[in-house]
Design a protein around this motif. Structure first.
Motif, PDB file in Angstrom:
ATOM      1  N   TYR A 117      -2.620  -0.464   3.482  1.00  0.00           N
ATOM      2  CA  TYR A 117      -3.857  -0.482   2.847  1.00  0.00           C
ATOM      3  C   TYR A 117      -3.548  -0.923   1.359  1.00  0.00           C
ATOM      4  O   TYR A 117      -4.657  -1.651   0.808  1.00  0.00           O
ATOM      5  CB  TYR A 117      -4.458   1.099   2.730  1.00  0.00           C
ATOM      6  CG  TYR A 117      -4.753   1.605   4.020  1.00  0.00           C
ATOM      7  CD1 TYR A 117      -5.182   0.750   5.200  1.00  0.00           C
ATOM      8  CD2 TYR A 117      -4.701   2.816   4.252  1.00  0.00           C
ATOM      9  CE1 TYR A 117      -5.456   1.032   6.350  1.00  0.00           C
ATOM     10  CE2 TYR A 117      -5.432   3.468   5.557  1.00  0.00           C
ATOM     11  CZ  TYR A 117      -5.483   2.457   6.532  1.00  0.00           C
ATOM     12  OH  TYR A 117      -6.107   2.965   7.784  1.00  0.00           O
ATOM     13  N   LEU A 118      -2.861  -0.480   0.607  1.00  0.00           N
ATOM     14  CA  LEU A 118      -2.707  -0.650  -0.867  1.00  0.00           C
ATOM     15  C   LEU A 118      -2.418  -2.406  -0.954  1.00  0.00           C
ATOM     16  O   LEU A 118      -2.824  -2.858  -1.933  1.00  0.00           O
ATOM     17  CB  LEU A 118      -1.491   0.214  -1.306  1.00  0.00           C
ATOM     18  CG  LEU A 118      -1.170   0.049  -2.937  1.00  0.00           C
ATOM     19  CD1 LEU A 118      -2.528   0.380  -3.582  1.00  0.00           C
ATOM     20  CD2 LEU A 118      -0.199   1.019  -3.250  1.00  0.00           C
ATOM     21  N   GLY A 119      -1.701  -2.752  -0.006  1.00  0.00           N
ATOM     22  CA  GLY A 119      -1.200  -4.247  -0.008  1.00  0.00           C
ATOM     23  C   GLY A 119      -2.657  -5.274  -0.107  1.00  0.00           C
ATOM     24  O   GLY A 119      -2.772  -6.083  -0.951  1.00  0.00           O
ATOM     25  N   PHE A 120      -3.428  -4.736   0.648  1.00  0.00           N
ATOM     26  CA  PHE A 120      -4.683  -5.336   0.889  1.00  0.00           C
ATOM     27  C   PHE A 120      -5.641  -5.255  -0.318  1.00  0.00           C
ATOM     28  O   PHE A 120      -6.277  -6.081  -0.758  1.00  0.00           O
ATOM     29  CB  PHE A 120      -5.629  -5.019   2.163  1.00  0.00           C
ATOM     30  CG  PHE A 120      -4.907  -6.013   3.330  1.00  0.00           C
ATOM     31  CD1 PHE A 120      -5.802  -7.044   3.737  1.00  0.00           C
ATOM     32  CD2 PHE A 120      -4.000  -5.551   4.204  1.00  0.00           C
ATOM     33  CE1 PHE A 120      -5.366  -7.802   4.839  1.00  0.00           C
ATOM     34  CE2 PHE A 120      -3.606  -6.012   5.336  1.00  0.00           C
ATOM     35  CZ  PHE A 120      -4.308  -7.223   5.621  1.00  0.00           C
ATOM     36  N   LYS A 121      -5.608  -3.797  -1.056  1.00  0.00           N
ATOM     37  CA  LYS A 121      -6.163  -3.608  -1.939  1.00  0.00           C
ATOM     38  C   LYS A 121      -5.751  -4.527  -3.505  1.00  0.00           C
ATOM     39  O   LYS A 121      -6.398  -4.592  -4.367  1.00  0.00           O
ATOM     40  CB  LYS A 121      -6.116  -1.999  -2.482  1.00  0.00           C
ATOM     41  CG  LYS A 121      -6.978  -1.830  -3.540  1.00  0.00           C
ATOM     42  CD  LYS A 121      -8.496  -1.487  -3.404  1.00  0.00           C
ATOM     43  CE  LYS A 121      -9.405  -1.022  -4.310  1.00  0.00           C
ATOM     44  NZ  LYS A 121      -9.253  -1.830  -5.616  1.00  0.00           N
ATOM     45  N   VAL A 128      10.417   1.735   0.197  1.00  0.00           N
ATOM     46  CA  VAL A 128      10.260   1.235   1.423  1.00  0.00           C
ATOM     47  C   VAL A 128       8.796   0.605   1.493  1.00  0.00           C
ATOM     48  O   VAL A 128       8.448  -0.390   1.765  1.00  0.00           O
ATOM     49  CB  VAL A 128      10.546   2.103   2.494  1.00  0.00           C
ATOM     50  CG1 VAL A 128      10.174   1.365   3.833  1.00  0.00           C
ATOM     51  CG2 VAL A 128      11.847   2.548   2.652  1.00  0.00           C
ATOM     52  N   SER A 129       7.949   1.490   0.618  1.00  0.00           N
ATOM     53  CA  SER A 129       6.472   1.251   0.707  1.00  0.00           C
ATOM     54  C   SER A 129       6.218  -0.276  -0.005  1.00  0.00           C
ATOM     55  O   SER A 129       5.512  -1.009   0.468  1.00  0.00           O
ATOM     56  CB  SER A 129       5.906   2.240  -0.063  1.00  0.00           C
ATOM     57  OG  SER A 129       6.448   2.372  -1.307  1.00  0.00           O
ATOM     58  N   GLN A 130       6.990  -0.467  -1.100  1.00  0.00           N
ATOM     59  CA  GLN A 130       6.892  -1.836  -1.949  1.00  0.00           C
ATOM     60  C   GLN A 130       7.414  -2.990  -1.030  1.00  0.00           C
ATOM     61  O   GLN A 130       6.938  -4.012  -1.183  1.00  0.00           O
ATOM     62  CB  GLN A 130       7.889  -1.529  -3.177  1.00  0.00           C
ATOM     63  CG  GLN A 130       7.021  -0.573  -4.080  1.00  0.00           C
ATOM     64  CD  GLN A 130       7.583  -0.701  -5.600  1.00  0.00           C
ATOM     65  OE1 GLN A 130       7.363  -1.455  -6.205  1.00  0.00           O
ATOM     66  NE2 GLN A 130       8.319   0.360  -5.843  1.00  0.00           N
ATOM     67  N   ARG A 131       8.343  -2.789  -0.086  1.00  0.00           N
ATOM     68  CA  ARG A 131       8.841  -3.859   0.786  1.00  0.00           C
ATOM     69  C   ARG A 131       7.828  -4.158   1.979  1.00  0.00           C
ATOM     70  O   ARG A 131       7.492  -5.322   2.414  1.00  0.00           O
ATOM     71  CB  ARG A 131      10.110  -3.506   1.553  1.00  0.00           C
ATOM     72  CG  ARG A 131      11.003  -4.870   1.580  1.00  0.00           C
ATOM     73  CD  ARG A 131      11.042  -5.617   0.386  1.00  0.00           C
ATOM     74  NE  ARG A 131      12.079  -5.088  -0.495  1.00  0.00           N
ATOM     75  CZ  ARG A 131      11.528  -4.507  -1.706  1.00  0.00           C
ATOM     76  NH1 ARG A 131      10.214  -4.646  -2.190  1.00  0.00           N
ATOM     77  NH2 ARG A 131      12.444  -3.975  -2.458  1.00  0.00           N
ATOM     78  N   VAL A 132       7.168  -3.242   2.528  1.00  0.00           N
ATOM     79  CA  VAL A 132       5.888  -3.511   3.492  1.00  0.00           C
ATOM     80  C   VAL A 132       4.969  -4.169   2.704  1.00  0.00           C
ATOM     81  O   VAL A 132       4.396  -5.129   3.286  1.00  0.00           O
ATOM     82  CB  VAL A 132       5.400  -1.860   3.722  1.00  0.00           C
ATOM     83  CG1 VAL A 132       4.156  -2.164   4.525  1.00  0.00           C
ATOM     84  CG2 VAL A 132       6.471  -1.280   4.819  1.00  0.00           C
ATOM     85  N   MET A 133       4.437  -3.691   1.552  1.00  0.00           N
ATOM     86  CA  MET A 133       3.542  -4.600   0.687  1.00  0.00           C
ATOM     87  C   MET A 133       3.989  -5.934   0.641  1.00  0.00           C
ATOM     88  O   MET A 133       3.053  -6.725   0.699  1.00  0.00           O
ATOM     89  CB  MET A 133       3.253  -3.775  -0.416  1.00  0.00           C
ATOM     90  CG  MET A 133       2.718  -2.454  -0.540  1.00  0.00           C
ATOM     91  SD  MET A 133       2.322  -1.702  -2.014  1.00  0.00           S
ATOM     92  CE  MET A 133       1.521  -2.656  -3.066  1.00  0.00           C
ATOM     93  N   GLU A 134       5.071  -6.239   0.107  1.00  0.00           N
ATOM     94  CA  GLU A 134       5.646  -7.551   0.058  1.00  0.00           C
ATOM     95  C   GLU A 134       5.696  -8.321   1.170  1.00  0.00           C
ATOM     96  O   GLU A 134       5.384  -9.627   1.301  1.00  0.00           O
ATOM     97  CB  GLU A 134       7.097  -7.337  -0.481  1.00  0.00           C
ATOM     98  CG  GLU A 134       7.900  -8.679  -0.964  1.00  0.00           C
ATOM     99  CD  GLU A 134       9.525  -8.462  -1.530  1.00  0.00           C
ATOM    100  OE1 GLU A 134      10.367  -8.900  -0.569  1.00  0.00           O
ATOM    101  OE2 GLU A 134       9.567  -7.798  -2.411  1.00  0.00           O
ATOM    102  N   SER A 135       5.650  -7.939   2.232  1.00  0.00           N
ATOM    103  CA  SER A 135       5.706  -8.544   3.548  1.00  0.00           C
ATOM    104  C   SER A 135       4.381  -8.902   3.902  1.00  0.00           C
ATOM    105  O   SER A 135       4.026  -9.934   4.555  1.00  0.00           O
ATOM    106  CB  SER A 135       6.164  -7.582   4.897  1.00  0.00           C
ATOM    107  OG  SER A 135       5.237  -6.564   5.164  1.00  0.00           O
ATOM    108  N   ILE A 136       3.530  -7.996   3.628  1.00  0.00           N
ATOM    109  CA  ILE A 136       1.782  -8.365   3.688  1.00  0.00           C
ATOM    110  C   ILE A 136       1.534  -9.440   2.658  1.00  0.00           C
ATOM    111  O   ILE A 136       0.876 -10.459   3.032  1.00  0.00           O
ATOM    112  CB  ILE A 136       0.962  -7.159   3.014  1.00  0.00           C
ATOM    113  CG1 ILE A 136       1.243  -5.890   4.203  1.00  0.00           C
ATOM    114  CG2 ILE A 136      -0.456  -7.665   3.252  1.00  0.00           C
ATOM    115  CD1 ILE A 136       0.890  -6.234   5.751  1.00  0.00           C
TER     116      ILE A 136
END
Length: 556
Positions: A299-303, A344-352
């Protein structure tokens, strides 16, 4: 409730006033939380969040402007868990919970949830989260990089009442304080979270008294509808297709092999589906991520990509995230999870970001530093005989973007926290920051270069101590896009008795012994570049060199 009559009378001015009023309730909660906390990570760095959540399903209604963004999705899951497990709460009850598998993150993020009643009716829940610098466990500060089960990481609290009928549950408080370090600080943090929820109840009551429940209910529905409408419009502008990417983590802290985050982002009309199921299997060490943290990261990646969409449940409605069972992004008991929210959260966002860059590069950017730089120093200060646990995090470079260079020394992509002031840390702990400066040549080269990380060195002044850290991007620098180069990797050097070394896992280690005079130096990553370096203008190159950002012979 028949809202048609109210809806017709809800003019735009009233709508925006109620929207800002709800946000102001959360902002005042944040302020009380910040000003009354004992821990510098909350009072100085603002590692906390407060929000208003729906009575029926825990959906996000509003969050404070300075609250930690990663908690946007997380606290929805926390509140839903409390709804399921504690269905008969009274209006003066408050639940405390930090269980990662019950809508949580790592154990240090302690949540409190309070039902809010207006004129005898349950209207919503007020929830908050604060990072406690210690919750017990085998490593002071909780960021153990070698834990292999959750019980090694600290005290796990299921949803239980810490306040019943307006009275603090002293027995529960005693139990908590007996299992964590520095209890005199933690009791201050407990009372700060309770006070923030009380302030929220007071201010929300005043708002409902002024505008009435029906009007505010309709306003919330309309605000959610508009947020969903805006997000769908943004998604509709992305070409339909399937976009895939892979982001890498250094290791899990135990097995010295990379972890992979595979993102498959499918865009179809005004709906997007994110599939992370091809990511690495559950890992041995603490870099597993619980579902609440994983979905919130998406969610935060899209935001980040579409920052104009207001934050409420409608913002997330067009985004479907498939549960990645069988991967390290869907941790189940008793997997260790200390690194989930901060790393880990930041790497998920990076993948997005990397996936969307294939479709809409004009809206994207090179990767940011992508690590919170979690560092814990603990010991007993011989000057006063007091035990201490110091938690510190630092900034890094943001990626270059379509219109300019990346931000230097920006906060982690999961938050808007700031580094705790050096002066405050030196007053409270037996340390000295010997330098804190821009890390030259750390931004990834590109038409628009990445921002720079920082260098800092902490020297122990007296006594003995142990230092532990859980970071990332030590092996793989933050990647650039459209030909941009990666930013510099995270680097850590420790000096013991005059001998310098770098840990085996580079970005992760536990309980390294320090004596007076020893030090640790951290160099944080720079951001990735945007566009090929050959496209960078001569004027920009000359400006960088004139400012000392790069030296002759070094990459641009």
């Amino acid at each position: 409730m028949n809202t048609s009559k109210v809806s017709g009378a809800l003019d735009p001015v009233t709508l925006i006033v109620i929207e800002k009023g709800l946000a102001q309730v959360c902002n005042e909660m944040d302020l009380v939380h910040e000003k009354t906390s004992f821990s510098p990570v909350i009072s100085e760095a603002f590692d906390r969040s407060n929000g208003i959540y729906g009575a029926k399903d825990g959906r996000l209604i509003a969050q404070g402007a300075t609250g930690l963004p990663i908690f946007v999705g997380v606290m929805q899951e926390t509140t839903r868990c409390v709804l399921e497990e504690c269905p008969n709460l009274g209006q003066d009850d408050i639940i405390i919970v930090n269980d990662p598998y019950r809508g949580g993150t790592h154990l240090m993020d302690v949540k409190m949830v309070r039902p809010f009643f207006y004129k005898g009716r349950l209207w919503c829940y007020l929830s908050n989260a604060g990072h406690w610098p210690d919750t017990g466990g085998m490593v002071p500060g909780g960021f153990s990089s070698t834990a292999t089960e959750i019980h090694q990481e600290g005290l796990r609290i299921p949803p239980v009442r810490i306040v019943r009928d307006g009275v603090m549950n002293d027995e529960m408080v005693k139990l908590i304080l007996a299992n964590i370090r520095i209890p005199d600080e933690r009791i201050g943090d407990i009372k700060a979270q309770i006070a923030a929820l009380q302030k929220g109840a007071e201010r929300l009551t005043a708002l409902l008294d002024r505008y009435g429940v029906e009007v505010v209910d309709v306003a919330i529905e309309e605000l959610e509808r508009r947020a969903e409408q805006m997000m769908r419009a943004h998604i509709r502008a992305i070409p339909d297709g399937v976009y895939r990417s892979t982001a890498y983590m250094d290791s899990d802290g135990v097995v010295n092999e990379p972890l992979e985050v595979h993102a498959e982002v499918t865009v179809s009309g005004d709906q997007v589906t994110v599939d992370l199921s091809k990511s690495s299997k559950p890992c041995t060490g603490p870099m597993n991520s619980v579902w609440a943290s994983t979905v919130s990261s998406v969610y935060l990646g899209f935001k980040h990509v579409f920052p104009d969409v207001p934050i409420n449940a409608g913002c997330f409605a067009p985004i479907e995230v498939k549960k990645p069972h069988g991967t390290f992004l869907y941790a189940e008991y008793p997997r260790p999870v200390a690194g989930c929210a901060a790393e880990v959260s930041q790497r998920v966002m990076e993948s997005i970001f990397l996936a969307l860059a294939q479709a809409i590069p004009h809206k994207l950017f090179g990767a940011a530093a992508g690590t919170s730089g979690n560092l814990n120093l603990s010991g007993v200060d011989p000057e006063n005989g007091r035990e201490y646990v110091m938690y510190y995090f630092s900034g890094g470079g943001y990626g270059g973007w379509w219109s300019g260079d990346g931000i230097t020394n920006g906060c982690s992509t999961i938050g808007i926290c700031k580094s705790q002031p050096v002066e405050i840390m030196e007053q409270r702990f037996p340390i000295r920051f010997e330098h804190y400066n821009l890390r030259e040549d750390s931004g990834g080269a590109g038409k628009h270069r990445g921002g720079f990380g920082v260098n800092y060195r902490i020297r122990l002044l007296r006594g003995t101590a142990k230092v532990s850290f859980l970071m990332d991007h030590g092996k793989f620098g933050p990647p650039g896009i459209l030909g941009g180069e990666p930013g510099a990797t995270n680097q850590i050097v420790i000096s013991q008795d005059g001998k310098e070394f770098t840990p085996e896992h580079i970005s992760k280690a536990d309980d390294i012994a320090l004596r007076a005079g020893d030090w640790i130096e951290v160099s944080t990553p720079g951001g990735g570049g945007y566009g090929t370096p050959s496209e960078r203008s001569d004027a920009d190159i000359a400006s960088d060199r004139r400012n000392g950002y790069f030296n002759e012979g070094q990459r641009r």
